[in-house]
Design an enzyme around this catalytic site. Structure first.
Site, PDB file in Angstrom:
ATOM      1  N   LYS A 195      63.818  14.836   2.105  1.00  0.00           N
ATOM      2  CA  LYS A 195      62.448  15.323   1.878  1.00  0.00           C
ATOM      3  C   LYS A 195      62.410  16.845   1.992  1.00  0.00           C
ATOM      4  O   LYS A 195      62.682  17.398   3.053  1.00  0.00           O
ATOM      5  CB  LYS A 195      61.468  14.744   2.909  1.00  0.00           C
ATOM      6  CG  LYS A 195      60.029  15.128   2.565  1.00  0.00           C
ATOM      7  CD  LYS A 195      59.045  14.877   3.679  1.00  0.00           C
ATOM      8  CE  LYS A 195      58.835  16.067   4.570  1.00  0.00           C
ATOM      9  NZ  LYS A 195      58.182  17.219   3.935  1.00  0.00           N
ATOM     10  N   GLU A 269      68.378  21.168  13.941  1.00  0.00           N
ATOM     11  CA  GLU A 269      68.527  22.626  13.868  1.00  0.00           C
ATOM     12  C   GLU A 269      67.120  23.193  13.955  1.00  0.00           C
ATOM     13  O   GLU A 269      66.332  23.046  13.020  1.00  0.00           O
ATOM     14  CB  GLU A 269      69.226  22.991  12.559  1.00  0.00           C
ATOM     15  CG  GLU A 269      69.886  24.356  12.621  1.00  0.00           C
ATOM     16  CD  GLU A 269      68.983  25.437  12.087  1.00  0.00           C
ATOM     17  OE1 GLU A 269      68.241  26.016  12.913  1.00  0.00           O
ATOM     18  OE2 GLU A 269      69.014  25.699  10.891  1.00  0.00           O
ATOM     19  N   CYS A 303      65.349  31.105  11.028  1.00  0.00           N
ATOM     20  CA  CYS A 303      65.428  30.578  12.401  1.00  0.00           C
ATOM     21  C   CYS A 303      66.326  31.445  13.280  1.00  0.00           C
ATOM     22  O   CYS A 303      66.098  31.548  14.481  1.00  0.00           O
ATOM     23  CB  CYS A 303      65.922  29.141  12.373  1.00  0.00           C
ATOM     24  SG  CYS A 303      67.370  28.944  11.341  1.00  0.00           S
ATOM     25  N   GLU A 400      58.544  32.008  18.799  1.00  0.00           N
ATOM     26  CA  GLU A 400      59.068  32.258  17.458  1.00  0.00           C
ATOM     27  C   GLU A 400      57.897  32.603  16.539  1.00  0.00           C
ATOM     28  O   GLU A 400      56.993  31.799  16.351  1.00  0.00           O
ATOM     29  CB  GLU A 400      59.780  31.004  16.945  1.00  0.00           C
ATOM     30  CG  GLU A 400      60.493  31.224  15.656  1.00  0.00           C
ATOM     31  CD  GLU A 400      61.261  29.996  15.170  1.00  0.00           C
ATOM     32  OE1 GLU A 400      60.694  28.890  15.223  1.00  0.00           O
ATOM     33  OE2 GLU A 400      62.409  30.146  14.739  1.00  0.00           O
TER      34      GLU A 400
HETATM   35  P1  NDP Z   1      57.970  21.725  10.646  1.00  0.00           P
HETATM   36  O1  NDP Z   1      58.945  21.481  11.710  1.00  0.00           O
HETATM   37  O2  NDP Z   1      56.650  21.059  10.727  1.00  0.00           O
HETATM   38  O3  NDP Z   1      58.589  21.332   9.220  1.00  0.00           O
HETATM   39  C1  NDP Z   1      59.945  21.062   8.940  1.00  0.00           C
HETATM   40  C2  NDP Z   1      60.061  19.813   8.070  1.00  0.00           C
HETATM   41  O4  NDP Z   1      59.712  18.647   8.814  1.00  0.00           O
HETATM   42  C3  NDP Z   1      59.136  19.819   6.859  1.00  0.00           C
HETATM   43  O5  NDP Z   1      59.745  19.157   5.783  1.00  0.00           O
HETATM   44  C4  NDP Z   1      57.964  19.034   7.387  1.00  0.00           C
HETATM   45  O6  NDP Z   1      57.118  18.554   6.404  1.00  0.00           O
HETATM   46  C5  NDP Z   1      58.638  17.949   8.175  1.00  0.00           C
HETATM   47  N1  NDP Z   1      57.823  17.309   9.199  1.00  0.00           N
HETATM   48  C6  NDP Z   1      56.662  17.734   9.762  1.00  0.00           C
HETATM   49  N2  NDP Z   1      56.231  16.855  10.678  1.00  0.00           N
HETATM   50  C7  NDP Z   1      57.143  15.851  10.726  1.00  0.00           C
HETATM   51  C8  NDP Z   1      57.268  14.645  11.486  1.00  0.00           C
HETATM   52  N3  NDP Z   1      56.387  14.302  12.409  1.00  0.00           N
HETATM   53  N4  NDP Z   1      58.337  13.843  11.277  1.00  0.00           N
HETATM   54  C9  NDP Z   1      59.271  14.192  10.363  1.00  0.00           C
HETATM   55  N5  NDP Z   1      59.201  15.294   9.607  1.00  0.00           N
HETATM   56  C10 NDP Z   1      58.160  16.134   9.784  1.00  0.00           C
HETATM   57  O7  NDP Z   1      57.770  23.262  10.474  1.00  0.00           O
HETATM   58  P2  NDP Z   1      56.506  23.988   9.810  1.00  0.00           P
HETATM   59  O8  NDP Z   1      56.741  24.079   8.387  1.00  0.00           O
HETATM   60  O9  NDP Z   1      55.223  23.375  10.223  1.00  0.00           O
HETATM   61  O10 NDP Z   1      56.596  25.399  10.502  1.00  0.00           O
HETATM   62  C11 NDP Z   1      56.065  25.582  11.800  1.00  0.00           C
HETATM   63  C12 NDP Z   1      56.895  26.527  12.583  1.00  0.00           C
HETATM   64  O11 NDP Z   1      58.200  26.005  12.729  1.00  0.00           O
HETATM   65  C13 NDP Z   1      57.123  27.857  11.909  1.00  0.00           C
HETATM   66  O12 NDP Z   1      56.090  28.729  12.146  1.00  0.00           O
HETATM   67  C14 NDP Z   1      58.408  28.282  12.538  1.00  0.00           C
HETATM   68  O13 NDP Z   1      58.146  28.905  13.746  1.00  0.00           O
HETATM   69  C15 NDP Z   1      59.149  27.011  12.761  1.00  0.00           C
HETATM   70  N6  NDP Z   1      60.152  26.715  11.734  1.00  0.00           N
HETATM   71  C16 NDP Z   1      61.454  26.814  12.061  1.00  0.00           C
HETATM   72  C17 NDP Z   1      62.408  26.590  11.111  1.00  0.00           C
HETATM   73  C18 NDP Z   1      63.849  26.700  11.425  1.00  0.00           C
HETATM   74  O14 NDP Z   1      64.668  26.757  10.514  1.00  0.00           O
HETATM   75  N7  NDP Z   1      64.228  26.693  12.668  1.00  0.00           N
HETATM   76  C19 NDP Z   1      62.068  26.254   9.721  1.00  0.00           C
HETATM   77  C20 NDP Z   1      60.663  26.110   9.500  1.00  0.00           C
HETATM   78  C21 NDP Z   1      59.772  26.347  10.480  1.00  0.00           C
HETATM   79  P3  NDP Z   1      55.932  19.529   5.907  1.00  0.00           P
HETATM   80  O15 NDP Z   1      56.609  20.577   5.111  1.00  0.00           O
HETATM   81  O16 NDP Z   1      55.085  18.710   5.089  1.00  0.00           O
HETATM   82  O17 NDP Z   1      55.248  20.058   7.128  1.00  0.00           O
END
Ligand code: NDP
Length: 497
Positions: A195, A269, A303, A400
């Protein structure tokens, strides 16, 4: 008059050094009006859709499927069937051929993918063109090389594929994270349900076209788009054997809780708050480039971004001065312009999060600096920002931000630098700038960070494992370490590991 004088005489003297626009054409990309889910090698009509935007101007790019539990079920079924009906028992050398093919097609179509990545995600075209695409192809090449050598990768352990891998990826490196996840999974003989993030589905959907071009057997890779609920349906599906997740620490923790006791394998990660530590014996101009690359690359949506700069007290002032004048040269604007250094913020939600944390920094007493720059009126934008006068307890030093915002702190001794650098719940990456090799090794041994860069920052290579400590997650991606979580081993079955 000499020739040289004459040439100088004729040379036009530029009035200023601003760059003329250099837009990359988007004609190379064809975006469909509507996309379904890619399941079993076919496009499945979605029961509901949402609109995906271009963050640079909020243009609606396409309607994309909102994956339901039924869609996930169909995808897992297709992946199970493909696993059982040949993929898992295909000789490694045959699997390698598909991976090599995918890598080569990605190279051939890299401009198309780069333009689409910048359009849908907001990152500067020069980054998607020069970083995301070459690295994505390199991951497929690298793991293609391992597919027929698993016995050598893990000698005497008889590696076998696990089954169906559920993979959930974020929006900051959409295609690259897909490559990090899919390449090792396929090399080891697994099948996949992936996804992409809600805001950046388009390159994953274009990748389905690459899969068809490469004639990958149906069902080996299935892509279901949607939001967190779709991700949760993948996590909860009993037919999935392993979850690989990249995203926020909060969601990572929720996934770990849900998987407890299910026997599913898991790698996480998650977030980071990396320290970029500059000693007084370092080459300051190079360090400034590393700091800028560390936090303003990809708008800070990284990240492992070097979001905390630790400057040794004796060079604090010249370093900050150099940094501020370097910031004035950063070009913020259209992601599709080849001169752009800092593109658009990925989504309104992320912009609001950055704004909230920056306001918290101001309220807590930190001093803000933003270079003069005119931000476009439409779309989501945030100017490169530096906070000085930051205390360790401030939210901008702890949380973050995931945006182009740097917090500057100071230290006096190496011991103090280590202590402050480790004073975070995260442990993904760090940077050390010094001319002394012995000091680099001394620091690297003491820092709780999965990656420590020395006199550089944000360097990635498919052969090199990447991953975190503490709340930055567990498991590694890249290298042999990244292959291991996609294998099951006879020794672990025997001893229950
Ligand atoms: P999320 O952790 O919500 O999103 C990462 C992925 O997980 C997306 O595909 C998301 O879908 C999906 N997801 C969300 N909720 C669930 C769940 N309950 N079960 C399984 N999968 C899920 O990150 P966000 O995009 O909301 O970003 C929020 C914060 O996270 C950012 O501000 C940043 O600080 C951090 N972040 C860190 C990252 C990293 O690489 N370490 C990458 C991205 C964000 P959907 O896109 O629909 O939300």
């Amino acid at each position: 008059m000499t020739d040289l004088d004459r040439k100088q005489d004729r040379a036009p003297i530029p009035r200023d050094w601003t760059y003329a626009p250099a837009p990359e054409s988007r004609d190379i990309v064809r975006i469909a009006e509507r996309y379904g889910h890619y399941i079993g090698g076919e496009w499945l009509e979605p029961s509901a859709t949402y609109r995906t935007l271009a963050p640079r101007d909020e243009e609606v790019l396409a309607e994309v499927g909102e994956g339901t539990a039924e869609d996930v079920d169909a995808a897992v079924e297709a992946a199970r069937a493909a696993f059982a009906n040949g993929w898992s028992s295909l000789p490694g050398s045959e699997r390698a051929k598909y991976l090599f093919r995918i890598a080569r097609i990605l190279q051939e179509r890299s401009r198309e993918f780069a333009v689409l990545e910048s359009l849908n995600g907001g990152k500067p075209i020069k980054e998607s063109r020069d970083v995301d695409l070459p690295l994505a192809a390199a991951h497929f090449f690298y793991y293609a090389g391992w597919a027929d050598k698993l016995e050598y990768a893990f000698p005497n352990r008889r590696p076998k594929p696990i089954g169906v891998a559920g993979q959930i990826i974020p929006w900051n490196f959409p295609l690259l994270m897909l490559a990090w996840k899919i390449a090792p999974a396929l090399a080891a003989g697994n099948t996949v349900v992936l996804k992409p993030a809600e805001t950046t589905p388009l390159t994953a959907l274009l990748f389905c076209d690459v899969l068809r071009q490469a004639e990958l057997p149906a069902g080996v890779v299935n892509i279901v788009t949607g939001d967190g609920r779709t991700g949760a349906a993948i996590v909860d599906h009993p037919g999935v054997d392993k979850i690989a997740f990249t995203g926020s620490t909060e969601v990572g923790k929720a996934i770990q809780r849900r998987l407890a006791g299910t026997g599913k394998k898991l790698t996480l990660e998650l977030g980071g708050k990396a320290a970029n530590i500059v000693f007084d014996d370092s080459a300051l101009d190079q360090a400034v480039e590393g700091i800028v690359n560390g936090i303003y690359f990809n708008q800070g949506h990284v990240c492992c971004a070097g979001s905390r700069l630790f400057a040794q007290e004796s060079i604090y002032e010249p370093l900050v001065e150099k940094l501020k004048s370097r910031l004035e040269t950063l070009r913020v604007g259209d992601p599709l312009d080849k001169n752009t250094d800092v593109g658009a913020i990925n989504s309104r939600m992320q912009l609001e999060k950055i704004e909230e944390l920056v306001q918290a920094g101001r309220d807590e007493g930190a001093e803000i600096y933003q270079p003069p720059c005119r931000l476009p009126e439409k779309g989501y934008w945030f100017a490169p920002t530096v906070f000085t006068n930051v205390a360790q307890s401030y939210r901008i030093a702890q949380e973050e931000i995931f945006g182009p915002v740097l917090s500057v702190l100071t230290f006096r001794t190496p011991e103090e630098a280590v202590e402050k650098a480790n004073n975070t719940p995260y442990g993904l990456s760090a940077g050390v700038w010094t001319e002394k090799g012995s000091r680099i090794l001394w620091m690297a041994q003491r820092m709780r960070a999965g990656v420590v860069w020395a006199n550089t920052f944000n360097r990635f290579d498919p052969t090199s494992p990447f991953g975190g400590y503490k709340e930055s997650g567990f498991g590694r991606e890249g290298g042999l370490h990244g292959l291991e979580p996609y294998c099951s081993f006879e020794d672990s079955e025997t001893f229950g590991g």
